[in-house]
Design a protein around this motif. Structure first.
Motif, PDB file in Angstrom:
ATOM      1  N   ASP A  54       0.852  -1.190   0.000  1.00 40.26           N
ATOM      2  CA  ASP A  54       0.000   0.000   0.000  1.00 40.26           C
ATOM      3  C   ASP A  54       0.887   1.238   0.000  1.00 40.26           C
ATOM      4  O   ASP A  54       1.579   1.466  -0.963  1.00 40.26           O
ATOM      5  N   GLU A  55       0.918   1.991   1.089  1.00 34.73           N
ATOM      6  CA  GLU A  55       1.661   3.256   1.109  1.00 34.73           C
ATOM      7  C   GLU A  55       3.010   3.164   1.822  1.00 34.73           C
ATOM      8  O   GLU A  55       3.637   4.182   2.096  1.00 34.73           O
ATOM      9  N   CYS A  56       3.449   1.949   2.146  1.00 32.95           N
ATOM     10  CA  CYS A  56       4.758   1.784   2.761  1.00 32.95           C
ATOM     11  C   CYS A  56       5.459   0.594   2.098  1.00 32.95           C
ATOM     12  O   CYS A  56       4.906  -0.042   1.211  1.00 32.95           O
ATOM     13  N   PHE A  57       6.669   0.322   2.516  1.00 28.86           N
ATOM     14  CA  PHE A  57       7.467  -0.748   1.914  1.00 28.86           C
ATOM     15  C   PHE A  57       8.054  -1.642   2.999  1.00 28.86           C
ATOM     16  O   PHE A  57       8.576  -1.145   4.002  1.00 28.86           O
ATOM     17  N   ALA A  58       7.988  -2.947   2.790  1.00 27.47           N
ATOM     18  CA  ALA A  58       8.679  -3.902   3.644  1.00 27.47           C
ATOM     19  C   ALA A  58      10.092  -4.042   3.094  1.00 27.47           C
ATOM     20  O   ALA A  58      10.281  -4.298   1.909  1.00 27.47           O
ATOM     21  N   ASN A  59      11.079  -3.844   3.940  1.00 25.43           N
ATOM     22  CA  ASN A  59      12.477  -3.944   3.540  1.00 25.43           C
ATOM     23  C   ASN A  59      13.018  -5.284   4.042  1.00 25.43           C
ATOM     24  O   ASN A  59      13.051  -5.530   5.245  1.00 25.43           O
ATOM     25  N   LEU A  60      13.402  -6.149   3.107  1.00 27.83           N
ATOM     26  CA  LEU A  60      13.847  -7.500   3.422  1.00 27.83           C
ATOM     27  C   LEU A  60      15.303  -7.685   3.017  1.00 27.83           C
ATOM     28  O   LEU A  60      15.777  -7.056   2.067  1.00 27.83           O
ATOM     29  N   ILE A  61      15.977  -8.569   3.732  1.00 30.04           N
ATOM     30  CA  ILE A  61      17.328  -8.940   3.345  1.00 30.04           C
ATOM     31  C   ILE A  61      17.385 -10.462   3.274  1.00 30.04           C
ATOM     32  O   ILE A  61      16.775 -11.146   4.099  1.00 30.04           O
ATOM     33  N   LYS A  62      18.071 -10.983   2.266  1.00 25.18           N
ATOM     34  CA  LYS A  62      18.181 -12.441   2.108  1.00 25.18           C
ATOM     35  C   LYS A  62      19.270 -12.940   3.046  1.00 25.18           C
ATOM     36  O   LYS A  62      20.382 -12.430   3.059  1.00 25.18           O
ATOM     37  N   ASN A  63      18.912 -13.933   3.842  1.00 26.11           N
ATOM     38  CA  ASN A  63      19.843 -14.525   4.797  1.00 26.11           C
ATOM     39  C   ASN A  63      19.825 -16.033   4.574  1.00 26.11           C
ATOM     40  O   ASN A  63      18.918 -16.718   5.028  1.00 26.11           O
ATOM     41  N   GLY A  64      20.792 -16.533   3.839  1.00 29.12           N
ATOM     42  CA  GLY A  64      20.815 -17.949   3.493  1.00 29.12           C
ATOM     43  C   GLY A  64      19.696 -18.270   2.526  1.00 29.12           C
ATOM     44  O   GLY A  64      19.596 -17.663   1.465  1.00 29.12           O
ATOM     45  N   ASP A  65      18.806 -19.193   2.909  1.00 30.11           N
ATOM     46  CA  ASP A  65      17.721 -19.597   2.021  1.00 30.11           C
ATOM     47  C   ASP A  65      16.385 -18.935   2.366  1.00 30.11           C
ATOM     48  O   ASP A  65      15.343 -19.364   1.904  1.00 30.11           O
ATOM     49  N   HIS A  66      16.412 -17.890   3.197  1.00 30.73           N
ATOM     50  CA  HIS A  66      15.167 -17.218   3.562  1.00 30.73           C
ATOM     51  C   HIS A  66      15.384 -15.707   3.670  1.00 30.73           C
ATOM     52  O   HIS A  66      16.510 -15.227   3.651  1.00 30.73           O
ATOM     53  N   TYR A  67      14.283 -14.989   3.760  1.00 28.04           N
ATOM     54  CA  TYR A  67      14.335 -13.536   3.896  1.00 28.04           C
ATOM     55  C   TYR A  67      13.994 -13.134   5.323  1.00 28.04           C
ATOM     56  O   TYR A  67      13.200 -13.786   5.999  1.00 28.04           O
ATOM     57  N   VAL A  68      14.596 -12.035   5.770  1.00 29.83           N
ATOM     58  CA  VAL A  68      14.349 -11.479   7.089  1.00 29.83           C
ATOM     59  C   VAL A  68      13.786 -10.071   6.897  1.00 29.83           C
ATOM     60  O   VAL A  68      14.352  -9.274   6.143  1.00 29.83           O
ATOM     61  N   LEU A  69      12.680  -9.779   7.572  1.00 37.12           N
ATOM     62  CA  LEU A  69      12.113  -8.432   7.557  1.00 37.12           C
ATOM     63  C   LEU A  69      12.962  -7.577   8.484  1.00 37.12           C
ATOM     64  O   LEU A  69      13.025  -7.824   9.687  1.00 37.12           O
ATOM     65  N   ILE A  70      13.648  -6.579   7.925  1.00 34.64           N
ATOM     66  CA  ILE A  70      14.571  -5.773   8.725  1.00 34.64           C
ATOM     67  C   ILE A  70      14.030  -4.378   9.024  1.00 34.64           C
ATOM     68  O   ILE A  70      14.418  -3.763  10.016  1.00 34.64           O
ATOM     69  N   ALA A  71      13.119  -3.884   8.165  1.00 33.29           N
ATOM     70  CA  ALA A  71      12.628  -2.519   8.367  1.00 33.29           C
ATOM     71  C   ALA A  71      11.361  -2.289   7.549  1.00 33.29           C
ATOM     72  O   ALA A  71      11.058  -3.053   6.628  1.00 33.29           O
ATOM     73  N   ILE A  72      10.651  -1.249   7.924  1.00 31.50           N
ATOM     74  CA  ILE A  72       9.503  -0.777   7.151  1.00 31.50           C
ATOM     75  C   ILE A  72       9.797   0.663   6.770  1.00 31.50           C
ATOM     76  O   ILE A  72      10.210   1.464   7.611  1.00 31.50           O
ATOM     77  N   ILE A  73       9.618   0.961   5.493  1.00 31.51           N
ATOM     78  CA  ILE A  73       9.963   2.285   4.984  1.00 31.51           C
ATOM     79  C   ILE A  73       8.686   3.060   4.663  1.00 31.51           C
ATOM     80  O   ILE A  73       7.776   2.536   4.019  1.00 31.51           O
ATOM     81  N   PHE A  74       8.642   4.295   5.122  1.00 31.69           N
ATOM     82  CA  PHE A  74       7.519   5.200   4.905  1.00 31.69           C
ATOM     83  C   PHE A  74       8.024   6.439   4.188  1.00 31.69           C
ATOM     84  O   PHE A  74       9.106   6.944   4.517  1.00 31.69           O
ATOM     85  N   SER A  75       7.258   6.949   3.237  1.00 33.25           N
ATOM     86  CA  SER A  75       7.673   8.168   2.536  1.00 33.25           C
ATOM     87  C   SER A  75       7.690   9.333   3.521  1.00 33.25           C
ATOM     88  O   SER A  75       7.084   9.287   4.595  1.00 33.25           O
ATOM     89  N   HIS A  76       8.392  10.373   3.151  1.00 31.78           N
ATOM     90  CA  HIS A  76       8.518  11.537   4.018  1.00 31.78           C
ATOM     91  C   HIS A  76       7.204  12.312   4.134  1.00 31.78           C
ATOM     92  O   HIS A  76       7.095  13.220   4.955  1.00 31.78           O
ATOM     93  N   GLU A  77       6.214  11.944   3.330  1.00 33.81           N
ATOM     94  CA  GLU A  77       4.892  12.574   3.439  1.00 33.81           C
ATOM     95  C   GLU A  77       4.179  12.145   4.718  1.00 33.81           C
ATOM     96  O   GLU A  77       3.257  12.802   5.171  1.00 33.81           O
ATOM     97  N   TRP A  78       4.585  11.009   5.301  1.00 40.20           N
ATOM     98  CA  TRP A  78       3.991  10.529   6.546  1.00 40.20           C
ATOM     99  C   TRP A  78       4.483  11.378   7.715  1.00 40.20           C
ATOM    100  O   TRP A  78       5.635  11.807   7.743  1.00 40.20           O
ATOM    101  N   LYS A  79       3.630  11.578   8.698  1.00 35.01           N
ATOM    102  CA  LYS A  79       4.027  12.211   9.954  1.00 35.01           C
ATOM    103  C   LYS A  79       4.429  11.097  10.920  1.00 35.01           C
ATOM    104  O   LYS A  79       3.924   9.974  10.825  1.00 35.01           O
TER     105      LYS A  79
END
Length: 102
Positions: A54-79
């Motif tokens: 939707d209006e944000c992004f899940a930031n993932l990093i590949k760790n071996g054979d799986h992904y880890v959710l490391i952060a959620i990114i929001f545009s600067h329009e968000w308060k």
């Protein structure tokens, strides 16, 4: 000479709806809510994947054979208060993928 990226850390204890004290970084064009603090130092690979949710992004990093959710990114329009409310009301869940031979 390498340009340094300006990063501010938002003090979340200044806001009412804080459930956890993970790190919220402020970049010139976005906010990054770190689920894994200092993830840059914890994973050997530096390649991340962003998935729009939707209006944000899940930031993932590949760790071996799986992904880890490391952060959620929001545009600067968000308060910041809107980000904290989103975090209180929503969650992102990663489910393992199973492959079966036919």
């Amino acid at each position: 000479m390498k340009d340094e990226l300006r990063v501010n850390i938002v003090k979340l204890n200044n806001y009412k709806s804080v459930r956890k004290m993970e790190e919220l970084r402020e970049y010139p064009d976005c906010y990054e809510y770190c689920i894994v603090p200092n993830y840059e130092d914890k994973f050997a690979g530096s390649h991340t994947e962003c998935i729009q949710m939707d209006e944000c992004f899940a930031n993932l990093i590949k760790n071996g054979d799986h992904y880890v959710l490391i952060a959620i990114i929001f545009s600067h329009e968000w308060k910041v208060q809107d980000i904290l409310e989103w975090l209180e009301n929503y969650e992102i869940t990663l489910h393992p993928t199973y492959c079966h031979s036919i």
